[in-house]
Write an enzyme that holds these catalytic residues in place. Sequence first.
Site, short mmCIF file in Angstrom:
data_model
loop_
_atom_site.label_atom_id
_atom_site.label_comp_id
_atom_site.label_asym_id
_atom_site.label_seq_id
_atom_site.Cartn_x
_atom_site.Cartn_y
_atom_site.Cartn_z
N HIS A 154 0.82 -1.23 0.00
CA HIS A 154 0.00 0.00 0.00
C HIS A 154 0.84 1.26 0.00
O HIS A 154 0.31 2.34 0.26
CB HIS A 154 -0.95 0.00 1.22
CG HIS A 154 -1.91 -1.15 1.20
ND1 HIS A 154 -2.54 -1.61 2.34
CD2 HIS A 154 -2.32 -1.96 0.20
CE1 HIS A 154 -3.32 -2.64 2.01
NE2 HIS A 154 -3.19 -2.88 0.73
N THR B 62 -3.28 -8.14 11.13
CA THR B 62 -4.18 -7.60 10.13
C THR B 62 -5.60 -8.09 10.37
O THR B 62 -5.83 -9.26 10.66
CB THR B 62 -3.74 -7.94 8.69
OG1 THR B 62 -4.67 -7.34 7.78
CG2 THR B 62 -3.65 -9.43 8.44
C1 BV8 Z 1 -7.92 -2.52 -5.26
C2 BV8 Z 1 -2.83 2.99 2.38
C3 BV8 Z 1 -8.64 -2.73 -7.51
C4 BV8 Z 1 -3.39 4.33 2.65
C5 BV8 Z 1 -4.60 1.31 2.57
C6 BV8 Z 1 -12.83 -7.23 -3.14
C7 BV8 Z 1 -13.80 -7.42 -2.16
C8 BV8 Z 1 -14.20 -6.35 -1.34
C9 BV8 Z 1 -13.64 -5.07 -1.52
C10 BV8 Z 1 -12.69 -4.91 -2.50
C11 BV8 Z 1 -12.27 -5.97 -3.29
N1 BV8 Z 1 -11.33 -5.49 -4.16
C12 BV8 Z 1 -11.16 -4.18 -3.94
C13 BV8 Z 1 -11.96 -3.79 -2.93
C14 BV8 Z 1 -12.06 -2.44 -2.41
C15 BV8 Z 1 -11.00 -2.16 -1.35
C16 BV8 Z 1 -11.27 -2.95 -0.10
O1 BV8 Z 1 -10.61 -3.95 0.14
N2 BV8 Z 1 -12.19 -2.47 0.72
C17 BV8 Z 1 -12.44 -3.12 1.99
C18 BV8 Z 1 -12.48 -2.07 3.11
C19 BV8 Z 1 -13.73 -3.88 1.90
N3 BV8 Z 1 -9.67 -2.43 -1.82
C20 BV8 Z 1 -9.03 -1.52 -2.58
O2 BV8 Z 1 -9.56 -0.51 -2.96
C21 BV8 Z 1 -7.61 -1.84 -3.00
N4 BV8 Z 1 -7.48 -1.61 -4.40
O3 BV8 Z 1 -8.29 -3.61 -5.00
O4 BV8 Z 1 -7.92 -2.02 -6.52
C22 BV8 Z 1 -8.30 -2.04 -8.77
C23 BV8 Z 1 -7.67 -2.78 -9.76
C24 BV8 Z 1 -7.38 -2.15 -10.96
C25 BV8 Z 1 -7.66 -0.78 -11.13
C26 BV8 Z 1 -8.26 -0.06 -10.10
C27 BV8 Z 1 -8.60 -0.68 -8.91
C28 BV8 Z 1 -6.63 -0.86 -2.32
C29 BV8 Z 1 -6.61 -1.11 -0.84
C30 BV8 Z 1 -5.47 -0.26 -0.21
C31 BV8 Z 1 -6.06 0.82 0.67
N5 BV8 Z 1 -4.98 1.54 1.35
N6 BV8 Z 1 -3.58 1.98 3.13
C32 BV8 Z 1 -3.05 4.80 4.04
O5 BV8 Z 1 -2.62 3.99 4.90
O6 BV8 Z 1 -3.21 6.01 4.27
S1 BV8 Z 1 -5.38 0.12 3.42
C33 BV8 Z 1 -5.15 0.22 5.09
O7 BV8 Z 1 -5.81 -0.94 5.56
C34 BV8 Z 1 -3.74 0.13 5.64
O8 BV8 Z 1 -2.76 -0.14 4.66
C35 BV8 Z 1 -3.86 -1.08 6.57
O9 BV8 Z 1 -2.66 -1.76 6.76
C36 BV8 Z 1 -4.79 -1.89 5.76
C37 BV8 Z 1 -5.39 -3.11 6.31
O10 BV8 Z 1 -5.86 -2.85 7.60
P1 BV8 Z 1 -5.14 -3.66 8.78
O11 BV8 Z 1 -3.70 -3.61 8.54
O12 BV8 Z 1 -5.76 -5.00 8.86
O13 BV8 Z 1 -5.43 -2.79 10.05
P2 BV8 Z 1 -6.70 -2.74 10.98
O14 BV8 Z 1 -6.55 -1.52 11.82
O15 BV8 Z 1 -7.95 -2.92 10.16
O16 BV8 Z 1 -6.57 -4.04 11.89
C38 BV8 Z 1 -5.49 -4.13 12.80
C39 BV8 Z 1 -5.48 -5.59 13.24
O17 BV8 Z 1 -4.36 -5.80 14.11
C40 BV8 Z 1 -6.72 -5.99 14.02
O18 BV8 Z 1 -7.16 -7.25 13.58
C41 BV8 Z 1 -6.22 -6.08 15.48
O19 BV8 Z 1 -6.89 -7.09 16.20
C42 BV8 Z 1 -4.79 -6.48 15.27
N7 BV8 Z 1 -3.86 -6.07 16.32
C43 BV8 Z 1 -3.87 -4.90 17.03
N8 BV8 Z 1 -2.81 -4.86 17.86
C44 BV8 Z 1 -2.12 -6.02 17.66
C45 BV8 Z 1 -2.78 -6.79 16.68
N9 BV8 Z 1 -2.35 -7.99 16.26
C46 BV8 Z 1 -1.22 -8.45 16.82
N10 BV8 Z 1 -0.51 -7.78 17.77
C47 BV8 Z 1 -0.93 -6.57 18.20
N11 BV8 Z 1 -0.23 -5.91 19.13
#
Ligand code: BV8
Length: 249
Positions: A121, A190
Site C-alpha cells: 500500500h 491484520t
Molecule cells: C484494489 C494505504 C482494484 C493508505 C490502505 C474485493 C472485495 C471487497 C472489496 C474490495 C475488493 N477489491 C477491492 C476492494 C475495495 C478495497 C477494499 O478492500 N475495501 C475493503 C475495506 C472492503 N480495496 C481496494 O480498494 C484496494 N485496491 O483492490 O484495486 C483495482 C484494480 C485495478 C484498477 C483499479 C482498482 C486498495 C486497498 C489499499 C487501501 N490503502 N492503506 C493509508 O494507509 O493512508 S489500506 C489500510 O488498511 C492500511 O494499509 C492497513 O494496513 C490496511 C489493512 O488494515 P489492517 O492492517 O488489517 O489494520 P486494521 O486496523 O484494520 O486491523 C489491525 C489488526 O491488528 C486488528 O485485527 C487487530 O486485532 C490487530 N492487532 C492490534 N494490535 C495487535 C494486533 N495484532 C497483533 N498484535 C498486536 N499488538
Amino acid sequence: MAGDWRDALAGLNLTRDSYVTVLTGSGFSAESGVPTFRGEDGLWRNFRAQDLATPEAFARDPRLVWEWYDWRRGIIAGKEPNPAHYAVTDLENMFERFLLITQNVDGLHRRAGTVKLVELHGYIFGMRCTADGTVTENLEVPLAAIPPECECGAMLRPDVVWFGEALPERAITAALDASRECDLMLVAGTAAVVQPAASMPLMAKQAGAFVIEINTEFTPISPYVDLTLQGKAGAMMPQMVSALRDLIT
Ligand code: BV8
C-alpha cells in the site's frame, strides 16, 4: 496451547531452504505506538481512515487529507520498530527464500532492516508529483506547506495506495507469486478485510502452505488458516522465530 503450535511447526519438516512469507498489517506496529488503521486510536477529528484514504477525498479537500497525513507522519516519525519487526528480519536471515508482504505504510519494517519486502500500500513518507508521478522521499514533520507542492508547481500526494486504486504492479505480482509458492505463511496484525491482501493467506493455503495467524482478535480468515494464535505480535513473533530456529538448525 503453547505446545500445539510448536508441535505443528515440527511436523512441517521445514529446512532453511523452505520458502517463508510473512504478511503484516497495522497491528504489527501497534506496539511501536502507531495507531492501527481501524482501531479507536486511528480516528482523527472523528473521520474514519477509510473515508480519507480515497482519491475522491483528496480531490474534494486535499488540504484536509494532507492534514491527516501530516498528523500520521508526525506520529510515525517519533516511533521505533518493535520486537515483531526485528523478528521478521531474523526470519529473513534464517530462510534463503523469504518475502515480507506488508500493508503498512509506516516504513518500520525497512527501519528494522528487512530487505526482501513489498509494501503493498506504499510508503507514507513518499511524495508523488500529481503531474508526472515522480516520487521523492520527504521526512519533514510537520510539513512546511500543506498541501505540499512539487518543484514543478503541481500538487504532491502521498505515495500510498488509496481505496479504489490499483496496487503497484511489481508489489502485487511479487506478493501473489510468493503466496502461491511458499511453504509457510505467517499472517500477523491484520484484520484481514482489505483486498487483495486479505485473500493472500487463503491463496497460500489453497496452494499447500501452512498458514499461521497471529492476532489479538479473531478475524474473517481465522476459521480458514491452519493455526490462529491469539496474542500480540511483539511477544508471539520472537517466540515463533526461536522455535523455527531450533527446528532448522
Ligand atoms: C484494489 C494505504 C482494484 C493508505 C490502505 C474485493 C472485495 C471487497 C472489496 C474490495 C475488493 N477489491 C477491492 C476492494 C475495495 C478495497 C477494499 O478492500 N475495501 C475493503 C475495506 C472492503 N480495496 C481496494 O480498494 C484496494 N485496491 O483492490 O484495486 C483495482 C484494480 C485495478 C484498477 C483499479 C482498482 C486498495 C486497498 C489499499 C487501501 N490503502 N492503506 C493509508 O494507509 O493512508 S489500506 C489500510 O488498511 C492500511 O494499509 C492497513 O494496513 C490496511 C489493512 O488494515 P489492517 O492492517 O488489517 O489494520 P486494521 O486496523 O484494520 O486491523 C489491525 C489488526 O491488528 C486488528 O485485527 C487487530 O486485532 C490487530 N492487532 C492490534 N494490535 C495487535 C494486533 N495484532 C497483533 N498484535 C498486536 N499488538
